[in-house]
Each structure stands twice: as C-alpha cells, then as structure tokens.
Design a protein around this motif. Structure first.
Motif, PDB file in Angstrom:
ATOM      1  N   VAL A  37      39.731  42.207  42.827  1.00  0.00           N
ATOM      2  CA  VAL A  37      38.526  41.378  42.873  1.00  0.00           C
ATOM      3  C   VAL A  37      38.108  41.071  41.440  1.00  0.00           C
ATOM      4  CG1 VAL A  37      36.096  41.244  43.560  1.00  0.00           C
ATOM      5  CG2 VAL A  37      37.756  42.410  45.042  1.00  0.00           C
ATOM      6  N   ASP A  38      37.783  39.820  41.183  1.00  0.00           N
ATOM      7  CA  ASP A  38      37.303  39.436  39.855  1.00  0.00           C
ATOM      8  C   ASP A  38      36.445  38.183  39.996  1.00  0.00           C
ATOM      9  OD1 ASP A  38      38.127  40.331  36.846  1.00  0.00           O
ATOM     10  OD2 ASP A  38      37.614  38.207  36.880  1.00  0.00           O
ATOM     11  N   CYS A  39      35.553  37.976  39.023  1.00  0.00           N
ATOM     12  CA  CYS A  39      34.688  36.799  39.066  1.00  0.00           C
ATOM     13  C   CYS A  39      35.391  35.532  38.571  1.00  0.00           C
ATOM     14  CB  CYS A  39      33.419  37.044  38.238  1.00  0.00           C
ATOM     15  SG  CYS A  39      33.696  37.174  36.449  1.00  0.00           S
ATOM     16  N   SER A  40      36.473  35.714  37.828  1.00  0.00           N
ATOM     17  CA  SER A  40      37.135  34.588  37.178  1.00  0.00           C
ATOM     18  C   SER A  40      38.373  34.145  37.943  1.00  0.00           C
ATOM     19  CB  SER A  40      37.528  34.975  35.747  1.00  0.00           C
ATOM     20  OG  SER A  40      38.459  34.057  35.206  1.00  0.00           O
ATOM     21  N   LYS A  41      38.388  32.904  38.364  1.00  0.00           N
ATOM     22  CA  LYS A  41      39.553  32.361  39.070  1.00  0.00           C
ATOM     23  C   LYS A  41      40.783  32.366  38.176  1.00  0.00           C
ATOM     24  CE  LYS A  41      41.835  30.051  42.287  1.00  0.00           C
ATOM     25  NZ  LYS A  41      43.081  29.740  41.547  1.00  0.00           N
ATOM     26  N   ARG A  42      40.611  32.030  36.909  1.00  0.00           N
ATOM     27  CA  ARG A  42      41.773  31.991  36.016  1.00  0.00           C
ATOM     28  C   ARG A  42      42.317  33.387  35.741  1.00  0.00           C
ATOM     29  NH1 ARG A  42      40.475  27.156  31.622  1.00  0.00           N
ATOM     30  NH2 ARG A  42      40.390  25.475  33.176  1.00  0.00           N
ATOM     31  N   MET A  43      41.440  34.391  35.694  1.00  0.00           N
ATOM     32  CA  MET A  43      41.916  35.768  35.567  1.00  0.00           C
ATOM     33  C   MET A  43      42.723  36.155  36.805  1.00  0.00           C
ATOM     34  SD  MET A  43      41.293  37.516  32.794  1.00  0.00           S
ATOM     35  CE  MET A  43      40.172  37.655  31.381  1.00  0.00           C
ATOM     36  N   LEU A  44      42.220  35.766  37.975  1.00  0.00           N
ATOM     37  CA  LEU A  44      42.945  36.064  39.205  1.00  0.00           C
ATOM     38  C   LEU A  44      44.309  35.374  39.230  1.00  0.00           C
ATOM     39  CD1 LEU A  44      40.021  35.824  41.781  1.00  0.00           C
ATOM     40  CD2 LEU A  44      41.184  37.905  41.027  1.00  0.00           C
ATOM     41  N   ASP A  45      44.384  34.186  38.665  1.00  0.00           N
ATOM     42  CA  ASP A  45      45.675  33.491  38.562  1.00  0.00           C
ATOM     43  C   ASP A  45      46.655  34.298  37.710  1.00  0.00           C
ATOM     44  OD1 ASP A  45      44.703  31.410  40.108  1.00  0.00           O
ATOM     45  OD2 ASP A  45      44.249  30.117  38.394  1.00  0.00           O
ATOM     46  N   GLN A  46      46.156  34.884  36.622  1.00  0.00           N
ATOM     47  CA  GLN A  46      47.006  35.716  35.772  1.00  0.00           C
ATOM     48  C   GLN A  46      47.423  36.981  36.519  1.00  0.00           C
ATOM     49  OE1 GLN A  46      48.174  34.835  32.658  1.00  0.00           O
ATOM     50  NE2 GLN A  46      47.210  32.880  33.163  1.00  0.00           N
ATOM     51  N   ALA A  47      46.480  37.580  37.253  1.00  0.00           N
ATOM     52  CA  ALA A  47      46.800  38.784  38.023  1.00  0.00           C
ATOM     53  C   ALA A  47      47.864  38.495  39.074  1.00  0.00           C
ATOM     54  CB  ALA A  47      45.529  39.328  38.677  1.00  0.00           C
ATOM     55  N   ALA A  48      47.778  37.319  39.686  1.00  0.00           N
ATOM     56  CA  ALA A  48      48.756  36.950  40.713  1.00  0.00           C
ATOM     57  C   ALA A  48      50.172  36.908  40.148  1.00  0.00           C
ATOM     58  CB  ALA A  48      48.387  35.604  41.331  1.00  0.00           C
ATOM     59  N   LYS A  49      50.300  36.534  38.882  1.00  0.00           N
ATOM     60  CA  LYS A  49      51.617  36.433  38.250  1.00  0.00           C
ATOM     61  C   LYS A  49      52.303  37.786  38.116  1.00  0.00           C
ATOM     62  CE  LYS A  49      50.468  32.278  35.574  1.00  0.00           C
ATOM     63  NZ  LYS A  49      50.278  31.707  34.206  1.00  0.00           N
ATOM     64  N   THR A  50      51.541  38.889  38.190  1.00  0.00           N
ATOM     65  CA  THR A  50      52.159  40.217  38.099  1.00  0.00           C
ATOM     66  C   THR A  50      52.965  40.543  39.349  1.00  0.00           C
ATOM     67  OG1 THR A  50      50.300  41.440  39.119  1.00  0.00           O
ATOM     68  CG2 THR A  50      50.186  41.028  36.730  1.00  0.00           C
ATOM     69  N   GLY A  51      52.632  39.890  40.484  1.00  0.00           N
ATOM     70  CA  GLY A  51      53.316  40.178  41.731  1.00  0.00           C
ATOM     71  C   GLY A  51      52.963  41.516  42.347  1.00  0.00           C
ATOM     72  N   LEU A  52      51.904  42.142  41.868  1.00  0.00           N
ATOM     73  CA  LEU A  52      51.553  43.494  42.321  1.00  0.00           C
ATOM     74  C   LEU A  52      50.492  43.523  43.416  1.00  0.00           C
ATOM     75  CD1 LEU A  52      51.406  45.279  38.838  1.00  0.00           C
ATOM     76  CD2 LEU A  52      53.202  45.496  40.573  1.00  0.00           C
ATOM     77  N   TYR A  53      49.719  42.460  43.540  1.00  0.00           N
ATOM     78  CA  TYR A  53      48.567  42.469  44.446  1.00  0.00           C
ATOM     79  C   TYR A  53      48.925  41.876  45.800  1.00  0.00           C
ATOM     80  CZ  TYR A  53      45.811  43.416  40.247  1.00  0.00           C
ATOM     81  OH  TYR A  53      45.312  43.988  39.094  1.00  0.00           O
ATOM     82  N   GLN A  54      48.543  42.592  46.864  1.00  0.00           N
ATOM     83  CA  GLN A  54      48.713  42.057  48.211  1.00  0.00           C
ATOM     84  C   GLN A  54      47.612  41.043  48.542  1.00  0.00           C
ATOM     85  OE1 GLN A  54      49.364  45.605  47.674  1.00  0.00           O
ATOM     86  NE2 GLN A  54      51.359  44.646  47.408  1.00  0.00           N
ATOM     87  N   ASP A  55      46.480  41.155  47.828  1.00  0.00           N
ATOM     88  CA  ASP A  55      45.370  40.230  48.053  1.00  0.00           C
ATOM     89  C   ASP A  55      44.532  40.167  46.783  1.00  0.00           C
ATOM     90  OD1 ASP A  55      43.656  38.469  49.291  1.00  0.00           O
ATOM     91  OD2 ASP A  55      42.728  39.953  50.608  1.00  0.00           O
ATOM     92  N   LEU A  56      44.053  38.968  46.466  1.00  0.00           N
ATOM     93  CA  LEU A  56      43.165  38.765  45.320  1.00  0.00           C
ATOM     94  C   LEU A  56      41.974  37.940  45.787  1.00  0.00           C
ATOM     95  CD1 LEU A  56      45.865  37.990  42.629  1.00  0.00           C
ATOM     96  CD2 LEU A  56      44.238  39.886  42.505  1.00  0.00           C
ATOM     97  N   ARG A  57      40.772  38.401  45.442  1.00  0.00           N
ATOM     98  CA  ARG A  57      39.556  37.769  45.941  1.00  0.00           C
ATOM     99  C   ARG A  57      38.588  37.522  44.796  1.00  0.00           C
ATOM    100  NH1 ARG A  57      38.969  42.225  50.861  1.00  0.00           N
ATOM    101  NH2 ARG A  57      41.070  41.895  51.698  1.00  0.00           N
TER     102      ARG A  57
END
Length: 203
Positions: free
Chosen positions: A94-114
């Motif tokens: 969970v994060d407030c920043s959409k662009r941070m979540l986009d970076q987190a998604a690139k790790t391939g580690l998260y089953q869900d990002l909100r």
C-alpha cells in the motif's frame, strides 16, 4: 531517469515532510521521486529498511515461505526485496503514490498493490489476516497520523507481528508526533491490543 546533479543536501530537502494540511503535496513529491528513489536513499545511507528487515530476521518464528505480509508505505519495493532475500514470498503493498506503486510492481514480488493515503483514507486491507505488517518511514508529522498504528494492528492476525520503523526526524513537529505515538502505543498495550516484542535485533 536519474538526475546526476542531485546532492545529499538536495535529496534531504526533497524528502523533508510537509505539514499535515499539505498531504497532497506529499503525494506529488513521491510521484516525482519514484524513478530515483532507491538511489536517493542510497545517497543518504538510509538504514531504516535494513534495520526493520534485520529485526524480522532475528525475531520472526514462522515458516517464511507461507507468511502473508502487508507492507504499508511500500514505496518502490525496497523492503520487499530485502525480505525476499530472507525467504519471504507473499506481499501486499500500500502506498499513496501511484508512481511508487508502478516501481514496486516492477519487482514482481507483490501479489497485490493498492493506492491509499494513510489516515485520510481507509487502509485497503482485510482485518486479522496478515502474519506480518510492516511500515518503514511513514510514522511522522506530514506523512501518516498516529491513529494509523491501530489500523496496522487490526490487519494483523492474532499473534501476528507488526513492525514499525521511524526515521530520525528532528524538530518540534516530529518531537510532538513521537510523544503522541508513544502515548497511543501505551494505550493500545493497556487495552491488550498489542504488546511490544521483547527481543531486539543485535545489529
């Protein structure tokens, strides 16, 4: 793209928290930092993510491959990357920043990002299901209100672990926040909503 003109002083200025009334500015700030965030933290020799993960490494007793983890203020995914190196596998971020979540998604580690702004918006996570709830760096004036700690504890399953690490913030606002946080945690302990861990990381 990384900005070669960044200096430690510039990065410290960029990462300075806003007032509570400027939380939307905080979102814009972290959106703007997303692509260079990990490099910026390296420049500052920011150790909080490592300290949090070291603590879990020493104190978590469960089978890591099966653990359900909620990471709040997950940013670019640095904490999940460190935890994955220790055998943890299942992450919700969970994060407030959409662009941070986009970076987190690139790790391939998260089953869900909100996406959610901690405090003003409800924490988008189920209650009582996570084995580990972890948050690094979000507990300070201008980031997340003290009340968030109750939300974090509510998402943990009975007997689960909540790991919260604050940065070394200075100034009157941060000092007041620290006192309010200690008061809130003591109230929660008095009501048996949580109990502090007895063990400490030796590092």
């Amino acid at each position: 793209m990384s900005d070669g003109s960044r200096t430690v002083d510039k990065v410290k200025t960029l990462l300075k928290p806003f007032k509570d009334s400027d939380l939307q500015q905080t979102i814009k700030l972290y959106d703007s930092l997303a692509e260079t965030y990990d490099q910026d933290l390296d420049m500052l020799t920011y150790r909080a993510p490592h300290l949090a993960v070291d603590f879990l490494d020493v104190n978590f007793p469960g089978v890591r491959e099966k653990v359900q983890i909620l990471e709040v203020a997950c940013g670019s995914g640095l904490v999940a990357k460190l935890m994955a190196e220790l055998g943890f596998r299942h992450f919700v971020g969970v994060d407030c920043s959409k662009r941070m979540l986009d970076q987190a998604a690139k790790t391939g580690l998260y089953q869900d990002l909100r996406q959610a702004l901690l405090g003003p918006e409800p924490l988008p996570a189920q209650t009582g299901v996570f084995d580990v709830v972890i948050g690094v760096g979000a507990l300070d004036a201008g980031f997340a209100p003290v009340s968030v700690v109750r939300d974090l504890c509510h998402t943990a399953r009975p007997g689960g672990m909540v790991c919260m690490v604050r940065g070394d913030h200075r100034g009157a606002a941060s000092e007041g926040y620290r006192e309010d946080l200690q008061r809130e945690l003591q109230l929660m302990e008095d009501k048996w909503l949580w109990r502090p861990a007895l063990k400490q990381s030796p590092r």
